[in-house]
Design a protein around this motif. Structure first.
Motif, short mmCIF file in Angstrom:
data_model
loop_
_atom_site.label_atom_id
_atom_site.label_comp_id
_atom_site.label_asym_id
_atom_site.label_seq_id
_atom_site.Cartn_x
_atom_site.Cartn_y
_atom_site.Cartn_z
N PHE A 22 -12.40 -34.95 -14.31
CA PHE A 22 -13.40 -34.14 -13.62
C PHE A 22 -13.03 -32.68 -13.63
CE2 PHE A 22 -14.43 -31.91 -9.68
CZ PHE A 22 -15.81 -31.92 -9.73
N ALA A 23 -11.79 -32.36 -13.25
CA ALA A 23 -11.36 -30.96 -13.15
C ALA A 23 -11.36 -30.27 -14.52
CB ALA A 23 -9.96 -30.89 -12.52
N THR A 24 -10.88 -30.96 -15.55
CA THR A 24 -10.81 -30.37 -16.89
C THR A 24 -12.20 -30.01 -17.41
OG1 THR A 24 -8.82 -31.64 -17.40
CG2 THR A 24 -10.01 -30.70 -19.25
N ILE A 25 -13.13 -30.95 -17.26
CA ILE A 25 -14.49 -30.72 -17.78
C ILE A 25 -15.26 -29.75 -16.88
CG2 ILE A 25 -16.70 -31.83 -18.28
CD1 ILE A 25 -15.10 -34.38 -18.96
N ALA A 26 -15.20 -29.99 -15.57
CA ALA A 26 -15.97 -29.17 -14.63
C ALA A 26 -15.51 -27.72 -14.63
CB ALA A 26 -15.88 -29.75 -13.21
N TRP A 27 -14.18 -27.51 -14.71
CA TRP A 27 -13.69 -26.12 -14.66
C TRP A 27 -14.19 -25.32 -15.85
CZ3 TRP A 27 -10.57 -22.96 -17.69
CH2 TRP A 27 -10.18 -21.76 -17.07
N GLN A 28 -14.17 -25.91 -17.03
CA GLN A 28 -14.63 -25.18 -18.22
C GLN A 28 -16.13 -24.95 -18.18
OE1 GLN A 28 -12.45 -25.93 -22.04
NE2 GLN A 28 -11.77 -27.79 -21.01
N ILE A 29 -16.90 -25.97 -17.77
CA ILE A 29 -18.35 -25.82 -17.71
C ILE A 29 -18.76 -24.79 -16.66
CG2 ILE A 29 -20.50 -26.99 -17.09
CD1 ILE A 29 -19.37 -29.52 -18.33
N VAL A 30 -18.15 -24.88 -15.46
CA VAL A 30 -18.49 -23.95 -14.38
C VAL A 30 -18.08 -22.53 -14.75
CG1 VAL A 30 -17.93 -23.30 -12.00
CG2 VAL A 30 -18.44 -25.68 -12.56
N SER A 31 -16.90 -22.37 -15.35
CA SER A 31 -16.45 -21.03 -15.75
C SER A 31 -17.38 -20.41 -16.76
CB SER A 31 -15.02 -21.11 -16.31
OG SER A 31 -14.10 -21.51 -15.32
N THR B 103 -11.58 -30.88 -5.24
CA THR B 103 -12.49 -32.01 -5.37
C THR B 103 -11.89 -33.09 -6.26
OG1 THR B 103 -14.43 -30.58 -5.08
CG2 THR B 103 -14.80 -32.74 -6.07
N GLY B 104 -11.18 -32.68 -7.30
CA GLY B 104 -10.49 -33.64 -8.15
C GLY B 104 -9.46 -34.44 -7.37
N GLY B 105 -8.76 -33.77 -6.46
CA GLY B 105 -7.78 -34.47 -5.61
C GLY B 105 -8.46 -35.46 -4.67
N VAL B 106 -9.60 -35.06 -4.10
CA VAL B 106 -10.35 -35.95 -3.22
C VAL B 106 -10.86 -37.16 -4.00
CG1 VAL B 106 -12.44 -36.15 -1.81
CG2 VAL B 106 -11.03 -34.10 -1.66
N TRP C 266 -15.21 -16.69 -8.57
CA TRP C 266 -14.71 -17.55 -9.64
C TRP C 266 -13.47 -18.32 -9.18
CZ3 TRP C 266 -10.30 -16.97 -13.12
CH2 TRP C 266 -10.31 -17.92 -14.17
N PHE C 267 -12.57 -17.64 -8.48
CA PHE C 267 -11.39 -18.31 -7.93
C PHE C 267 -11.80 -19.38 -6.92
CE2 PHE C 267 -8.47 -14.47 -8.86
CZ PHE C 267 -8.04 -15.07 -10.04
N TYR C 268 -12.80 -19.06 -6.11
CA TYR C 268 -13.26 -20.01 -5.09
C TYR C 268 -13.84 -21.26 -5.75
CZ TYR C 268 -15.84 -21.80 -1.04
OH TYR C 268 -16.32 -22.60 -0.03
N LEU C 269 -14.66 -21.07 -6.77
CA LEU C 269 -15.22 -22.20 -7.50
C LEU C 269 -14.12 -23.03 -8.16
CD1 LEU C 269 -18.32 -20.48 -9.19
CD2 LEU C 269 -18.33 -22.05 -7.24
N SER C 270 -13.11 -22.33 -8.71
CA SER C 270 -11.98 -23.04 -9.32
C SER C 270 -11.23 -23.85 -8.29
CB SER C 270 -11.04 -22.03 -9.99
OG SER C 270 -11.68 -21.30 -11.02
N GLY C 271 -11.04 -23.28 -7.08
CA GLY C 271 -10.36 -23.99 -6.01
C GLY C 271 -11.13 -25.22 -5.58
N ILE C 272 -12.45 -25.11 -5.48
CA ILE C 272 -13.28 -26.26 -5.10
C ILE C 272 -13.14 -27.38 -6.13
CG2 ILE C 272 -15.67 -27.06 -4.88
CD1 ILE C 272 -16.33 -24.47 -3.48
#
Length: 271
Positions: free
Chosen positions: A210-219, A258-261, A248-254
């Motif tokens: 989730f984090a790998t895909i979502a971070w790149q798409i959101v960025s 979220t991946g941890g949750v 951008w940092f805030y979105l990255s943190g979410i």
């Protein structure tokens, strides 16, 4: 459909219990504090390697809006003009300390997601945070430098073996695949080691994907939005670029939290 709705409701409840939004804001603050010390360290280090400074800007420009890149580039120009071994030491210390604070925020969020208390001493928790930070810095630096080295390697093969242009295009695409794999490794190690609980690898994979895909798409999406539609300078003036960077940092943190949750939620479902 009922199972999907039930899954979604329970996940949102766990998301709220972990205080993802609040701790992500805290994480964004520490990301901002550690950004320029990290760039100072990275650019000063590049001075001792056969790599041009603008290569880092080229890589960052893939994920960040143009205004942010311009701000970073202007600050890096000043850093490069004053590069020294002392700056490298200051950059290392500043990066490690600021980023380790961010790592503590990540650990706190993960512990809330798993419903466990942090009973490690302050010193031990800080040592673990610094250790994870050092590991993350090394892997992120490799991820940033890999496209640069990969381009050089590809061009050398292209020249030596007289390969076609199609090979060079395929190689360039392959380099970005490798970068994605490295980001996957970063998130996987983070999700396995940061929480104060034993995490199963098969559960950590969910949040990592989730984090790998979502971070790149959101960025990429956020960068496109700011470049094409957003006009933060009209609202915030000279602070607009900093606001963009913080968002951008805030979105990255979410995404990271979220991946941890998600990992904690998937692990709980099997018990």
């Amino acid at each position: 459909m009922e199972k999907v709705i039930h899954f979604g409701k329970n996940f949102i409840k766990r998301f709220d219990q972990a205080d993802v939004t609040g701790l992500s804001a805290q994480l964004a603050y520490f990301f901002l504090l550690s950004l320029f010390p990290f760039l100072l360290f990275l650019v000063t280090l590049l001075g001792y390697l056969p790599i041009e400074d603008h290569s880092i800007i080229d890589i960052l420009s893939t994920y960040l809006p143009a205004d942010v890149i311009q701000m970073i580039e202007s600050n890096l120009t000043q850093l490069v003009n004053n590069r020294s071994g002392g700056l490298l030491s200051v950059g290392i210390i500043g990066t490690i300390w600021s980023a380790s604070n961010g790592m503590n925020a990540i650990t706190k969020s993960f512990n809330r997601a798993y419903g466990v208390e942090e009973d490690r001493s302050f010193i031990l928790a800080r040592v673990i945070a610094i250790g994870l930070t050092l590991g993350m810095i090394v892997v992120i630096a490799v991820a940033l430098l890999l496209p640069v080295f990969g381009k050089v390697i590809g061009e050398q093969f292209f020249a030596i073996f007289n390969l076609s242009d199609d090979f060079l295009k395929s190689w360039n695409m392959f380099r970005w695949v490798i970068s994605s794999v490295i980001f996957f490794i970063v998130f996987f190690v983070l999700y396995m080691l940061a929480p104060h609980v034993k995490v199963s690898a098969r559960h950590a994979v969910w949040g990592t994907l989730f984090a790998t895909i979502a971070w790149q798409i959101v960025s990429l999406g956020f960068s496109f939005y700011v470049n094409m539609l957003g006009n933060y300078s009209a609202t915030y003036g000279s602070l607009g670029t900093v606001i963009i960077l913080m968002i951008w940092f805030y979105l990255s943190g979410i995404i990271i939290n979220t991946g941890g949750v998600l990992n904690a939620f998937m692990q709980e479902r099997e018990h």
